[in-house]
Design an enzyme around this catalytic site. Structure first.
Site, PDB file in Angstrom:
ATOM      1  N   GLU A 257       0.882  -1.149   0.000  1.00 54.55           N
ATOM      2  CA  GLU A 257       0.000   0.000   0.000  1.00 54.55           C
ATOM      3  C   GLU A 257       0.922   1.201   0.000  1.00 54.55           C
ATOM      4  O   GLU A 257       1.643   1.447   0.962  1.00 54.55           O
ATOM      5  CB  GLU A 257      -0.898  -0.024   1.223  1.00 54.55           C
ATOM      6  CG  GLU A 257      -2.060   0.916   1.068  1.00 54.55           C
ATOM      7  CD  GLU A 257      -2.679   1.249   2.388  1.00 54.55           C
ATOM      8  OE1 GLU A 257      -2.952   0.322   3.173  1.00 54.55           O
ATOM      9  OE2 GLU A 257      -2.864   2.445   2.640  1.00 54.55           O
ATOM     10  N   CYS A 294      -4.024   7.196   4.902  1.00 59.66           N
ATOM     11  CA  CYS A 294      -3.817   6.678   3.544  1.00 59.66           C
ATOM     12  C   CYS A 294      -4.913   7.191   2.615  1.00 59.66           C
ATOM     13  O   CYS A 294      -4.720   7.317   1.419  1.00 59.66           O
ATOM     14  CB  CYS A 294      -3.849   5.162   3.517  1.00 59.66           C
ATOM     15  SG  CYS A 294      -3.021   4.393   4.902  1.00 59.66           S
TER      16      CYS A 294
END
Lengths: 528, 528
Positions: A257, A294
């Site tokens: 990620e 994120c």
């Protein structure tokens, strides 16, 4: 000052290390006293050997022990919550309440318990049976998993307690955790509890191991080691892509990620209808966690209009009125300043912020930049530089055609938001934009900001490259997140007593869902 | 002599090419007259642009048209079967009957029809709904898919009709086929029928495109192109790894089926119990298709004994008695000779074969080599060189400990077979070996040879690296094979009329399985 030991092979022992590092208190800008070792290859090698042995034991065990471990670990975290919250607060500057104690810690133990339930249930592994041909398949453990946790969730994405950890363990693999450098103490406390829970529940003591840091070269070596099953990494794009290259070259799965700007499109009708409310929604989401999520919305796409000018003015006023919370570390502050400079170099105009705030700690003024659609189209790559922290870029397109062109140049992101009005005036434009946006984001939202990632089976915390390394997988959401740390194993005419439990005619319990001759069902198959 | 056109953007048109190639008749060792172009980048670029436009249309269409296309294409293949079989026979040397006409062609149309059914059914995409949070997710098309087909299945793995093609189309993606160089004519005939079926069913004409060959550099460029969604490749390890490196560096999914030795372990009890029958089983499987199957058993592991010597003698006699069929091409023959030489260099002793056979065509004597366990352990990598064709290596371990050590050094393979006796005398050794073998192969068989890959949902035609690029995916077996060519798309608070059909409260039909609040079920959710 203590140099802390590593957890390898079932023992807390001094690291093989030639150097060490200290965490810092970012809210105060002070170095914390404890020293943590930078392990050399001998530690990695020993951890891999121990994990390989543990993996064999875990494969042979049923799922019950690993589920019991996850439950016991969750209870231990709750019992030590106060100390954990204090340590995480000291190392990250994140507020004790509500964030750490009331949101992130409960989420973390919730994930551990969901993982335990998924391990027991067995359905995550998609057991599939063809009764006529006697061919059966199921997802099975992949082997030792390295977890590199990010800086921004000291509990929920921690390498030794967070989502990747839970998924890897629940799927039946040992984990070697690489602590995030910005919160080694939090990671150490969690690992202490994990280790005690391992001993309690009788799993191999090397099921969980902890190293604090390695050289970059050893990082690239360990993800590619023949004994490694897979790697889960959440962090910066730069470091992640180096690990990806090393793992890819060795044919080792790595789930990444990386970075995302998480575009928010506010169409003209929505802005006209509820501009002030949208300022509020956006600012709340953008500054949440000082923008260090994120899924933080760091790119807003708008069409030029008076309402857009009011939106810009509204955000500016709110950004200036809000006093900036500390960033997670000095390196986040440096990186944020550098990214803002890159955006400016690429033509974005600074509307507010853009400089550090005087002490205490590492703080950056809430920052808004603005660019035209034309500027964006001239430098789409640089104007999608992730500015991790409390900064956002607003791109104002001349007209809807230019807006569509901008969407076509978006990179892969975790999320994308489409705001439209409630009366249908945006619908035509929505339908023109949606396919291009849809293909570029993992999670599409309507009339809602992207922060807030629910832990549900339907979640996708993933997206096209470069937000992750593969658009088919999610890091959040059980049971799907478990399937990353698995290999597909087929059994062709294998004798009944040699089949794994989930593939036998009579499954170990009646809750497991199996795809039997094309139908999902529970219970035994055939004459069993 | 004609230089054939390529199929790009809905037209059969002359290629942008500076060179061309001819197929050959490997059974006769003769060049075939037709010329096929080696496309330059302009063709690839145009195909990608057309596929991008087609992908957008396909995404917007429901699944019915693509299912109708797959069905229509299957019917057209059956209608032209005779010509297809003749062409494939000429280009590959494979027998018309039973192989091409009675086995491979029916399998191919069966796969197309299974793909059509899966597309209509929608369950392949694992639609998942959280009704409480109103978060929904589903696998969705990934974008233009390049398919590189192998030489050994001119129909069933053909880039324009085989398993990867079916999976990519059924999942909703356009395909750009790169023909295998050894059967361009067969691929051309299939593409002609595919194109007619496209027109008939009203799909975008660029849903299927065909290029015969490119430079290696253009191959690496096209898998990494921003417009590419994913790539499916079946072929040699060397070429596959170059494509993998290029795709990986660009963050583009690539699914590879590379090489595999497919170890067969015959434990002492089984050999004592039914040695003669095992000779027969092994020789039949080993020489099937002249050993040119992805799952051909080319490595047999045994423990030294009198029975083992009899097995070796039996295989030798049978190999020498069987007259070798033609190989697929001159390059297969060259590569086989070279691999056999590599095995000999690494210490394997030639028991029989090892040389080419006099004309007609490209034939190689049925070849058996033998090595000791000690030799294998000294050069495990070189002694696992894939000798694609009618050659096998037998490794004879000194004792069961050495056999276990050999298993620990096996590379990833598609399949692994364990033969044990029926009375239980092998059970202890089986249990010692199974975990190590299980972790190294995609499909584990008991008392059965690996050739014969059933097209069933429970199949795994995949395995750990280097047999493929990722151990979680299968190239054969519907619906799982479709999931390779998909991205996960989540919808968070998206307005009901904007949801894809499979995620609406009322699904388009009652056959689709959906994971609703943790339960697999059919039918509507909520108040719908």
């Amino acid at each position: 000052m203590t140099r802390h030991p590593v957890l390898i092979g079932g023992h807390w022992r001094p690291a093989h290390a030639t150097a060490s590092f200290n965490a810092e208190n970012p809210a105060l800008g002070e170095r914390l006293p404890d020293e943590y070792p930078i392990s050399d290859w001998a530690d990695c090698d020993e951890a891999l050997a121990a994990a390989t042995a543990a993996a064999a034991v875990l494969r042979a065990e049923g799922p019950e022990k690993r589920a019991a471990f996850l439950d016991a670990f969750a209870a231990r975290i709750e019992a030590r919550a106060e100390e954990l919250v204090d340590m995480a607060h000291a190392e990250t500057g994140l507020p004790r309440k509500p964030r750490l104690a009331e949101v992130e810690l409960p989420r973390t133990v919730g994930q551990l318990r969901q993982g335990a339930a998924a391990a027991r249930d067995l359905s995550w592994a998609l057991p599939t049976i063809d009764t006529k041909l006697n061919i059966r398949s199921v997802l099975a453990p992949i082997g030792p998993v390295w977890v590199f946790g990010p800086n921004n969730f000291p509990f929920a994405f921690n390498s030794v307690a967070g989502g990747d950890f839970v998924a890897a363990i629940a799927a039946g693999n040992p984990v070697i955790a690489k602590a995030n450098t910005s919160h080694p103490g939090t990671t150490r406390l969690l690992a202490e509890e994990a280790f005690k829970a391992l001993v309690e529940t009788g799993l191999p003591p090397s099921t969980v191991q902890l190293i604090y840091r390695t050289s970059h070269a050893d990082g690239e070596r360990l993800v590619a080691d023949p004994r490694t099953g897979a790697t889960g990494y959440t962090g910066s794009r730069h470091a992640g892509l180096k690990l990806k290259a090393a793992a890819d070259a060795a044919g080792k799965p790595i789930y990444l990620e990386l970075s995302a700007v998480n575009p928010v499109l506010i169409l003209p009708g929505a802005l006209a209808e509820r501009g002030a409310a949208l300022v509020d929604e956006f600012v709340t989401s953008s500054l949440m966690g000082t923008g260090q999520f994120c899924t933080s919305p760091s790119l807003v796409l708008l069409v030029a209009s008076d309402a857009t000018e009011q939106f810009v003015a509204g955000v500016k006023a709110r950004f200036e009125a809000a006093s900036p919370a500390p960033l997670l570390s000095s390196s986040v502050a440096r990186s944020l300043a550098s990214s803002v400079a890159t955006l400016q170099d690429a033509g974005a105009r600074l509307v507010t912020g853009g400089t550090t705030v005087a002490e205490p700690g590492y703080r950056f003024r809430n920052t808004m930049l603005i660019a035209s659609g034309e500027q964006f189209l001239a430098s789409p790559e640089r104007l999608q530089t992730e500015a991790f922290g409390n900064a956002a870029l607003l791109v104002v397109a001349r007209d809807t055609d230019e807006l569509c062109a901008v969407v076509e140049r978006l990179e892969g992101s975790l999320t994308g938001c489409l705001y439209t009005d409630t009366r249908g005036s945006d619908d035509t434009l929505h339908d023109r934009i949606e396919p291009a946006l849809r293909a570029r984001v993992g999670r599409l939202l309507n009339d809602k900001m992207p922060t807030g990632v629910a832990v549900t089976a339907a979640m996708n915390h993933g997206g096209p490259y470069p937000s992750t390394g593969h658009p088919g997988f999610t890091a959040v959401g059980i049971p799907a997140s478990l399937r990353r740390f698995a290999m597909l194993q087929c059994y062709d005419q294998v004798r009944p007593d040699r089949l794994p439990l989930a593939l036998r005619d009579a499954p170990p319990h009646d809750r497991v869902w199996r795809l039997v001759d094309g139908e999902w069902r529970r219970g035994p198959v055939g004459g069993a």
